[in-house]
Write an enzyme that holds these catalytic residues in place. Sequence first.
Site, mmCIF file in Angstrom:
data_model
loop_
_atom_site.group_PDB
_atom_site.id
_atom_site.type_symbol
_atom_site.label_atom_id
_atom_site.label_comp_id
_atom_site.label_asym_id
_atom_site.label_seq_id
_atom_site.Cartn_x
_atom_site.Cartn_y
_atom_site.Cartn_z
ATOM 1 N N GLY A 227 0.765 -1.238 0.000
ATOM 2 C CA GLY A 227 0.000 0.000 0.000
ATOM 3 C C GLY A 227 0.789 1.276 0.000
ATOM 4 O O GLY A 227 0.220 2.355 -0.169
ATOM 5 N N GLU A 265 4.062 -6.735 1.716
ATOM 6 C CA GLU A 265 3.740 -7.090 0.332
ATOM 7 C C GLU A 265 3.672 -5.816 -0.498
ATOM 8 O O GLU A 265 2.604 -5.245 -0.677
ATOM 9 C CB GLU A 265 2.371 -7.777 0.267
ATOM 10 C CG GLU A 265 2.262 -9.013 1.128
ATOM 11 C CD GLU A 265 0.843 -9.534 1.256
ATOM 12 O OE1 GLU A 265 0.681 -10.732 1.513
ATOM 13 O OE2 GLU A 265 -0.114 -8.737 1.126
ATOM 14 N N LEU A 266 4.823 -5.369 -0.974
ATOM 15 C CA LEU A 266 4.864 -4.100 -1.693
ATOM 16 C C LEU A 266 4.769 -4.325 -3.199
ATOM 17 O O LEU A 266 5.482 -5.160 -3.752
ATOM 18 C CB LEU A 266 6.160 -3.364 -1.350
ATOM 19 C CG LEU A 266 6.284 -2.977 0.122
ATOM 20 C CD1 LEU A 266 7.674 -2.444 0.422
ATOM 21 C CD2 LEU A 266 5.229 -1.935 0.491
ATOM 22 N N ARG A 268 3.192 -1.446 -5.914
ATOM 23 C CA ARG A 268 3.355 -0.165 -6.598
ATOM 24 C C ARG A 268 4.689 0.520 -6.281
ATOM 25 O O ARG A 268 5.389 0.997 -7.174
ATOM 26 C CB ARG A 268 2.209 0.761 -6.172
ATOM 27 C CG ARG A 268 2.194 2.112 -6.860
ATOM 28 C CD ARG A 268 1.178 3.044 -6.189
ATOM 29 N NE ARG A 268 -0.082 2.383 -5.929
ATOM 30 C CZ ARG A 268 -1.110 2.340 -6.776
ATOM 31 N NH1 ARG A 268 -1.044 2.961 -7.920
ATOM 32 N NH2 ARG A 268 -2.206 1.691 -6.458
ATOM 33 N N ARG A 304 -5.312 3.236 -15.880
ATOM 34 C CA ARG A 304 -5.466 3.901 -14.581
ATOM 35 C C ARG A 304 -6.203 5.237 -14.653
ATOM 36 O O ARG A 304 -7.076 5.495 -13.816
ATOM 37 C CB ARG A 304 -4.124 4.048 -13.865
ATOM 38 C CG ARG A 304 -3.473 2.692 -13.524
ATOM 39 C CD ARG A 304 -2.254 2.833 -12.617
ATOM 40 N NE ARG A 304 -2.648 3.332 -11.318
ATOM 41 C CZ ARG A 304 -2.505 4.577 -10.916
ATOM 42 N NH1 ARG A 304 -1.950 5.480 -11.705
ATOM 43 N NH2 ARG A 304 -2.918 4.939 -9.728
ATOM 44 N N TYR A 308 -9.414 4.863 -12.414
ATOM 45 C CA TYR A 308 -9.317 5.440 -11.064
ATOM 46 C C TYR A 308 -9.239 6.951 -11.089
ATOM 47 O O TYR A 308 -8.917 7.558 -10.047
ATOM 48 C CB TYR A 308 -8.044 4.969 -10.354
ATOM 49 C CG TYR A 308 -7.791 3.499 -10.301
ATOM 50 C CD1 TYR A 308 -8.674 2.633 -9.655
ATOM 51 C CD2 TYR A 308 -6.631 2.954 -10.859
ATOM 52 C CE1 TYR A 308 -8.403 1.281 -9.585
ATOM 53 C CE2 TYR A 308 -6.361 1.607 -10.790
ATOM 54 C CZ TYR A 308 -7.250 0.769 -10.152
ATOM 55 O OH TYR A 308 -6.974 -0.570 -10.068
ATOM 56 N N CYS A 334 -12.571 4.573 -28.626
ATOM 57 C CA CYS A 334 -13.912 5.137 -28.705
ATOM 58 C C CYS A 334 -14.604 5.137 -27.346
ATOM 59 O O CYS A 334 -15.578 4.427 -27.120
ATOM 60 C CB CYS A 334 -14.730 4.356 -29.722
ATOM 61 S SG CYS A 334 -13.912 4.378 -31.310
ATOM 62 N N GLU A 335 -14.053 5.891 -26.418
ATOM 63 C CA GLU A 335 -14.627 6.093 -25.083
ATOM 64 C C GLU A 335 -14.195 7.486 -24.648
ATOM 65 O O GLU A 335 -13.020 7.838 -24.795
ATOM 66 C CB GLU A 335 -14.039 5.111 -24.052
ATOM 67 C CG GLU A 335 -14.221 3.646 -24.334
ATOM 68 C CD GLU A 335 -15.611 3.126 -23.998
ATOM 69 O OE1 GLU A 335 -16.354 3.812 -23.251
ATOM 70 O OE2 GLU A 335 -15.941 2.040 -24.498
ATOM 71 N N TYR A 363 0.658 -1.424 -12.295
ATOM 72 C CA TYR A 363 -0.738 -1.441 -12.743
ATOM 73 C C TYR A 363 -0.873 -0.759 -14.105
ATOM 74 O O TYR A 363 -1.872 -0.117 -14.391
ATOM 75 C CB TYR A 363 -1.656 -0.815 -11.684
ATOM 76 C CG TYR A 363 -1.459 -1.440 -10.321
ATOM 77 C CD1 TYR A 363 -1.877 -2.749 -10.091
ATOM 78 C CD2 TYR A 363 -0.810 -0.777 -9.288
ATOM 79 C CE1 TYR A 363 -1.654 -3.364 -8.870
ATOM 80 C CE2 TYR A 363 -0.577 -1.376 -8.058
ATOM 81 C CZ TYR A 363 -1.001 -2.672 -7.852
ATOM 82 O OH TYR A 363 -0.777 -3.280 -6.644
HETATM 83 C C1 LIG Z 1 -2.509 -5.408 -4.316
HETATM 84 C C2 LIG Z 1 -2.039 -6.057 -3.097
HETATM 85 C C3 LIG Z 1 -0.806 -5.700 -2.554
HETATM 86 C C4 LIG Z 1 0.095 -4.637 -3.155
HETATM 87 O O1 LIG Z 1 -0.425 -3.368 -3.031
HETATM 88 P P1 LIG Z 1 0.451 -2.081 -3.441
HETATM 89 O O2 LIG Z 1 -0.441 -0.962 -3.128
HETATM 90 O O3 LIG Z 1 0.729 -2.207 -4.901
HETATM 91 O O4 LIG Z 1 1.690 -2.084 -2.622
HETATM 92 C C5 LIG Z 1 -0.401 -6.355 -1.410
HETATM 93 N N1 LIG Z 1 -1.160 -7.307 -0.834
HETATM 94 C C6 LIG Z 1 -2.345 -7.694 -1.339
HETATM 95 C C7 LIG Z 1 -3.110 -8.735 -0.655
HETATM 96 C C8 LIG Z 1 -2.832 -7.077 -2.482
HETATM 97 O O5 LIG Z 1 -4.019 -7.430 -2.964
#
Ligand SMILES: *Cc1c(COP(=O)(O)O)cnc(C)c1O
Length: 383
Positions: A227, A265-266, A268, A304, A308, A334-335, A363
Amino acid sequence: MMTRFPIEEFSSLQTPFYFYDLKLLDRTLKEIKRTARDSRFKVHYAIKANANPGILRYIQAAGFGVDCVSGWEIETAIEAGFRGDRIVFAGVGKSDNEIRLGLEKDIECFNVESEPELRVISQIATEMGKTARIAIRVNPNIDAHTHAYITTGLAENKFGINLEMLPGMVALACTLPNIELKGLHFHIGSQITENEPFVMLCETINRLQDEYESRGITFSSINLGGGLGIDYAHPERHPIPDFEGYFTTFHNHLHIRPDQEVHFELGRSVVAQCGSLITRVLYVKEGTTKKFAIVDAGMSDLIRPALYNAHHKIENITNPNGELHHYDVVGPICESSDCFGQDETLPALKRGDLLALRSAGAYGEIMASRYNCRPFPPSYFSE
Ligand SMILES: *Cc1c(COP(=O)(O)O)cnc(C)c1O
């Protein structure tokens, strides 16, 4: 540390395409390793951000684990050389085949998102004579202050187990056969640029751990998810996210138990800044009140902005020092949502100029589609 674009080499290439600056990726990976130096910290790369084989091999070689959200991602990770026992597997809808695959590959952990899923994993593991290591994905009801589509930790979200139902899940995990409960998993959202949600996450986890310990339950692992956000507005000023601040927050606020593993869990933050989408200006069209720069990349290449409302910095790399004008930069699809920027201030554009849509390494390519029967964009690397 500026990404330099080899314009001469680009001029002979068919656009649009993704360009990855491997030097920046390398520096980013080194910075993560430097700042996550607490030996209890284990970093997994969230493969859903970018599964380009060239990128994956790099991340694998740097010694990271991987976070998968589908069986196909598990297969892709293994092809790229990641070991099964460094794979964690999340997702609200794991199919029986995906669960079987995870057990066959002896993955490190299933991050379980519901009671029926936990029962199915136990049943399949029993049939296969395996033990499934699991963590329970908890929905801590924390507002990550991010876009509604990428917040995942609020109570009304489809992800995880809410706090009221957690005790029942823990009890179930302790009794079901062929299940080893490793710990708790969290992932509260994406593109988080403030510290506060992460501090709140630590406080929630501290409270939960104290509660469970008083009942004799300890967790060998805590998974904090991903995140960490990046600076989309200033990729040159902040090519590498503030990993030092990020890991220090958890180091200072999370009461880590002795021998406990802390997983991250990185996605982005690892790959976003090293990638750009390179596109060519097809036409400059004068409207009644606006000028449109129509480019050959569209939402099928980078969704994106349309999905978003995200904004990627746009640079005219052919003519970076021209006189400034205002343009709506739009794609050929065409959007009406196929728009990369409204009223962008850019050095004068002409047909044939190359533009870089920056910070597109996460992404981007992985979310490309074949809408309008367009081909997938190819990718090139700085080396
Ligand atoms: C998407 C996701 C991430 C990675 O999120 P980032 O914002 O890209 O760091 C980590 N864990 C889980 C379970 C996810 O679904």
